[in-house]
Design a protein around this motif. Structure first.
Motif, PDB file in Angstrom:
ATOM      1  N   PRO A 232       0.856  -1.251  -0.177  1.00  0.00           N
ATOM      2  CA  PRO A 232       0.169  -0.259  -0.028  1.00  0.00           C
ATOM      3  C   PRO A 232       0.881   1.072   0.019  1.00  0.00           C
ATOM      4  O   PRO A 232       0.382   2.387  -0.610  1.00  0.00           O
ATOM      5  CB  PRO A 232      -0.952  -0.021   1.364  1.00  0.00           C
ATOM      6  CG  PRO A 232      -1.007  -1.562   1.532  1.00  0.00           C
ATOM      7  CD  PRO A 232       0.330  -2.275   1.162  1.00  0.00           C
ATOM      8  N   ARG A 233       2.068   1.216   0.640  1.00  0.00           N
ATOM      9  CA  ARG A 233       2.925   2.487   0.644  1.00  0.00           C
ATOM     10  C   ARG A 233       3.533   2.735  -0.560  1.00  0.00           C
ATOM     11  O   ARG A 233       3.330   3.948  -1.180  1.00  0.00           O
ATOM     12  CB  ARG A 233       4.080   2.162   1.618  1.00  0.00           C
ATOM     13  CG  ARG A 233       4.853   3.289   1.980  1.00  0.00           C
ATOM     14  CD  ARG A 233       5.855   2.877   3.084  1.00  0.00           C
ATOM     15  NE  ARG A 233       6.849   4.245   3.185  1.00  0.00           N
ATOM     16  CZ  ARG A 233       8.079   4.104   2.614  1.00  0.00           C
ATOM     17  NH1 ARG A 233       8.659   2.882   2.002  1.00  0.00           N
ATOM     18  NH2 ARG A 233       8.977   4.954   2.633  1.00  0.00           N
ATOM     19  N   LYS A 234       3.840   1.716  -1.348  1.00  0.00           N
ATOM     20  CA  LYS A 234       4.684   2.056  -2.630  1.00  0.00           C
ATOM     21  C   LYS A 234       3.300   2.413  -3.802  1.00  0.00           C
ATOM     22  O   LYS A 234       3.511   3.139  -4.422  1.00  0.00           O
ATOM     23  CB  LYS A 234       5.126   0.648  -3.193  1.00  0.00           C
ATOM     24  CG  LYS A 234       6.340   0.578  -2.491  1.00  0.00           C
ATOM     25  CD  LYS A 234       7.086  -0.961  -3.263  1.00  0.00           C
ATOM     26  CE  LYS A 234       8.500  -1.050  -2.285  1.00  0.00           C
ATOM     27  NZ  LYS A 234       8.907  -2.619  -2.787  1.00  0.00           N
ATOM     28  N   GLN A 235       2.301   1.749  -3.370  1.00  0.00           N
ATOM     29  CA  GLN A 235       1.052   2.230  -4.317  1.00  0.00           C
ATOM     30  C   GLN A 235       0.849   3.710  -4.143  1.00  0.00           C
ATOM     31  O   GLN A 235       0.508   4.502  -5.015  1.00  0.00           O
ATOM     32  CB  GLN A 235      -0.216   1.431  -4.035  1.00  0.00           C
ATOM     33  CG  GLN A 235      -0.063   0.174  -4.517  1.00  0.00           C
ATOM     34  CD  GLN A 235      -1.324  -0.666  -4.060  1.00  0.00           C
ATOM     35  OE1 GLN A 235      -2.566  -0.310  -3.701  1.00  0.00           O
ATOM     36  NE2 GLN A 235      -1.296  -1.996  -4.269  1.00  0.00           N
ATOM     37  N   LYS A 236       1.117   4.129  -2.966  1.00  0.00           N
ATOM     38  CA  LYS A 236       0.732   5.532  -2.653  1.00  0.00           C
ATOM     39  C   LYS A 236       1.752   6.443  -3.638  1.00  0.00           C
ATOM     40  O   LYS A 236       1.552   7.421  -3.865  1.00  0.00           O
ATOM     41  CB  LYS A 236       0.731   6.042  -1.261  1.00  0.00           C
ATOM     42  CG  LYS A 236      -0.530   5.654  -0.424  1.00  0.00           C
ATOM     43  CD  LYS A 236      -0.546   5.882   1.083  1.00  0.00           C
ATOM     44  CE  LYS A 236      -1.807   5.173   1.931  1.00  0.00           C
ATOM     45  NZ  LYS A 236      -1.800   5.405   3.189  1.00  0.00           N
ATOM     46  N   ILE A 237       3.036   6.064  -3.223  1.00  0.00           N
ATOM     47  CA  ILE A 237       4.172   6.816  -3.895  1.00  0.00           C
ATOM     48  C   ILE A 237       4.032   6.801  -5.278  1.00  0.00           C
ATOM     49  O   ILE A 237       4.162   7.713  -6.040  1.00  0.00           O
ATOM     50  CB  ILE A 237       5.529   6.200  -3.608  1.00  0.00           C
ATOM     51  CG1 ILE A 237       5.549   6.170  -1.902  1.00  0.00           C
ATOM     52  CG2 ILE A 237       6.745   6.595  -4.198  1.00  0.00           C
ATOM     53  CD1 ILE A 237       6.817   5.407  -1.547  1.00  0.00           C
ATOM     54  N   ILE A 238       3.637   5.452  -5.939  1.00  0.00           N
ATOM     55  CA  ILE A 238       3.369   5.642  -7.399  1.00  0.00           C
ATOM     56  C   ILE A 238       2.295   6.521  -7.973  1.00  0.00           C
ATOM     57  O   ILE A 238       2.256   7.428  -8.707  1.00  0.00           O
ATOM     58  CB  ILE A 238       3.189   4.130  -7.616  1.00  0.00           C
ATOM     59  CG1 ILE A 238       4.195   3.430  -7.639  1.00  0.00           C
ATOM     60  CG2 ILE A 238       2.544   4.096  -9.319  1.00  0.00           C
ATOM     61  CD1 ILE A 238       3.961   1.746  -7.693  1.00  0.00           C
ATOM     62  N   ARG A 239       1.212   6.515  -7.149  1.00  0.00           N
ATOM     63  CA  ARG A 239      -0.165   7.369  -7.323  1.00  0.00           C
ATOM     64  C   ARG A 239       0.501   8.924  -7.292  1.00  0.00           C
ATOM     65  O   ARG A 239       0.215   9.847  -8.037  1.00  0.00           O
ATOM     66  CB  ARG A 239      -1.093   7.023  -6.416  1.00  0.00           C
ATOM     67  CG  ARG A 239      -2.225   6.171  -6.875  1.00  0.00           C
ATOM     68  CD  ARG A 239      -3.555   6.299  -6.182  1.00  0.00           C
ATOM     69  NE  ARG A 239      -3.377   6.398  -4.730  1.00  0.00           N
ATOM     70  CZ  ARG A 239      -3.365   5.024  -4.082  1.00  0.00           C
ATOM     71  NH1 ARG A 239      -3.190   3.979  -4.633  1.00  0.00           N
ATOM     72  NH2 ARG A 239      -3.333   4.896  -2.699  1.00  0.00           N
ATOM     73  N   PHE A 240       1.317   9.250  -6.224  1.00  0.00           N
ATOM     74  CA  PHE A 240       1.802  10.575  -5.949  1.00  0.00           C
ATOM     75  C   PHE A 240       2.455  11.065  -7.137  1.00  0.00           C
ATOM     76  O   PHE A 240       2.327  12.065  -7.683  1.00  0.00           O
ATOM     77  CB  PHE A 240       2.613  10.671  -4.790  1.00  0.00           C
ATOM     78  CG  PHE A 240       3.107  12.012  -4.466  1.00  0.00           C
ATOM     79  CD1 PHE A 240       2.440  12.945  -3.908  1.00  0.00           C
ATOM     80  CD2 PHE A 240       4.599  12.118  -4.500  1.00  0.00           C
ATOM     81  CE1 PHE A 240       3.045  14.387  -3.835  1.00  0.00           C
ATOM     82  CE2 PHE A 240       5.105  13.218  -4.357  1.00  0.00           C
ATOM     83  CZ  PHE A 240       4.284  14.740  -3.864  1.00  0.00           C
ATOM     84  N   ILE A 241       3.485  10.339  -7.447  1.00  0.00           N
ATOM     85  CA  ILE A 241       4.367  10.667  -8.781  1.00  0.00           C
ATOM     86  C   ILE A 241       3.505  10.962 -10.016  1.00  0.00           C
ATOM     87  O   ILE A 241       3.799  11.762 -11.092  1.00  0.00           O
ATOM     88  CB  ILE A 241       5.544   9.586  -8.996  1.00  0.00           C
ATOM     89  CG1 ILE A 241       6.679   9.587  -7.673  1.00  0.00           C
ATOM     90  CG2 ILE A 241       6.161   9.625 -10.130  1.00  0.00           C
ATOM     91  CD1 ILE A 241       7.318   8.414  -7.742  1.00  0.00           C
ATOM     92  N   LYS A 242       2.807  10.036 -10.210  1.00  0.00           N
ATOM     93  CA  LYS A 242       1.735  10.060 -11.473  1.00  0.00           C
ATOM     94  C   LYS A 242       0.805  11.190 -11.326  1.00  0.00           C
ATOM     95  O   LYS A 242       0.989  12.068 -12.221  1.00  0.00           O
ATOM     96  CB  LYS A 242       0.833   8.681 -11.546  1.00  0.00           C
ATOM     97  CG  LYS A 242       1.509   7.492 -11.972  1.00  0.00           C
ATOM     98  CD  LYS A 242       0.497   6.338 -12.345  1.00  0.00           C
ATOM     99  CE  LYS A 242       1.078   5.215 -12.633  1.00  0.00           C
ATOM    100  NZ  LYS A 242       0.413   4.017 -12.937  1.00  0.00           N
ATOM    101  N   ASN A 243       0.511  11.673 -10.060  1.00  0.00           N
ATOM    102  CA  ASN A 243      -0.169  12.859 -10.120  1.00  0.00           C
ATOM    103  C   ASN A 243       0.559  14.204 -10.334  1.00  0.00           C
ATOM    104  O   ASN A 243       0.149  15.185 -10.662  1.00  0.00           O
ATOM    105  CB  ASN A 243      -0.896  13.014  -8.618  1.00  0.00           C
ATOM    106  CG  ASN A 243      -2.075  12.044  -8.483  1.00  0.00           C
ATOM    107  OD1 ASN A 243      -2.898  11.506  -9.577  1.00  0.00           O
ATOM    108  ND2 ASN A 243      -2.489  11.763  -7.392  1.00  0.00           N
ATOM    109  N   LEU A 244       1.839  14.010 -10.007  1.00  0.00           N
ATOM    110  CA  LEU A 244       2.611  15.172 -10.277  1.00  0.00           C
ATOM    111  C   LEU A 244       2.832  15.419 -11.676  1.00  0.00           C
ATOM    112  O   LEU A 244       3.229  16.608 -11.955  1.00  0.00           O
ATOM    113  CB  LEU A 244       4.268  15.092  -9.671  1.00  0.00           C
ATOM    114  CG  LEU A 244       4.316  14.880  -8.017  1.00  0.00           C
ATOM    115  CD1 LEU A 244       5.878  14.659  -7.743  1.00  0.00           C
ATOM    116  CD2 LEU A 244       4.145  16.360  -7.701  1.00  0.00           C
ATOM    117  N   GLY A 245       2.699  14.633 -12.613  1.00  0.00           N
ATOM    118  CA  GLY A 245       2.472  14.775 -13.901  1.00  0.00           C
ATOM    119  C   GLY A 245       4.207  14.480 -14.369  1.00  0.00           C
ATOM    120  O   GLY A 245       4.432  15.372 -15.716  1.00  0.00           O
ATOM    121  N   VAL A 246       4.998  13.917 -13.805  1.00  0.00           N
ATOM    122  CA  VAL A 246       6.345  13.936 -14.168  1.00  0.00           C
ATOM    123  C   VAL A 246       6.522  13.384 -15.623  1.00  0.00           C
ATOM    124  O   VAL A 246       7.521  13.656 -16.330  1.00  0.00           O
ATOM    125  CB  VAL A 246       7.440  13.066 -13.008  1.00  0.00           C
ATOM    126  CG1 VAL A 246       8.599  13.052 -13.749  1.00  0.00           C
ATOM    127  CG2 VAL A 246       7.367  13.882 -11.889  1.00  0.00           C
TER     128      VAL A 246
END
Length: 114
Positions: free
Chosen positions: A5-19
């Motif tokens: 779940p922690r890694k999923q949150k990090i992945i979602r956060f990075i995707k939301n940043l729009g990198v």
């Protein structure tokens, strides 16, 4: 589930940043390749990749790879990590040879191990 779940949150956060809008996947891999290549030949205790879908599960003590061993796979000989059993267990779990992970289930029942 592949990621905690922690890694999923990090992945979602990075995707939301729009990198991904700033760099293509190929640009990222080319940059990482330059970084990895610049460090070739240095003595390292660990080897692997952090860019794979399993993240830190793909980092191994260098001894796991060793010089490798050749094994027969269907009609070809393939160079695999010297400690291939340890390698496969770390990636896919203790029962890698008997049970295919749910996210990797194959429709080709005749090709499954077991």
């Amino acid at each position: 589930m592949i990621h905690s779940p922690r890694k999923q949150k990090i992945i979602r956060f990075i995707k939301n940043l729009g990198v991904q809008k700033f760099y293509t996947q190929n640009q990222v891999y080319e940059r990482l390749d330059k970084i990895y290549t610049a460090r070739e030949g240095q003595k390292k205790a660990w080897s692997g990749t952090i860019t794979g879908s399993l993240f830190d599960k793909e980092l191994f003590p260098k001894a796991v790879f060793g010089n490798g061993v050749y094994l027969q796979f269907e009609d070809i000989r393939v160079l695999v990590p010297a400690e291939f059993d340890s390698y496969l267990k770390q990636l896919y779990g203790e029962n890698y040879a008997n049970e295919e992970p749910n996210n990797k289930k194959s429709h080709l029942k005749s090709k499954r191990i077991g």
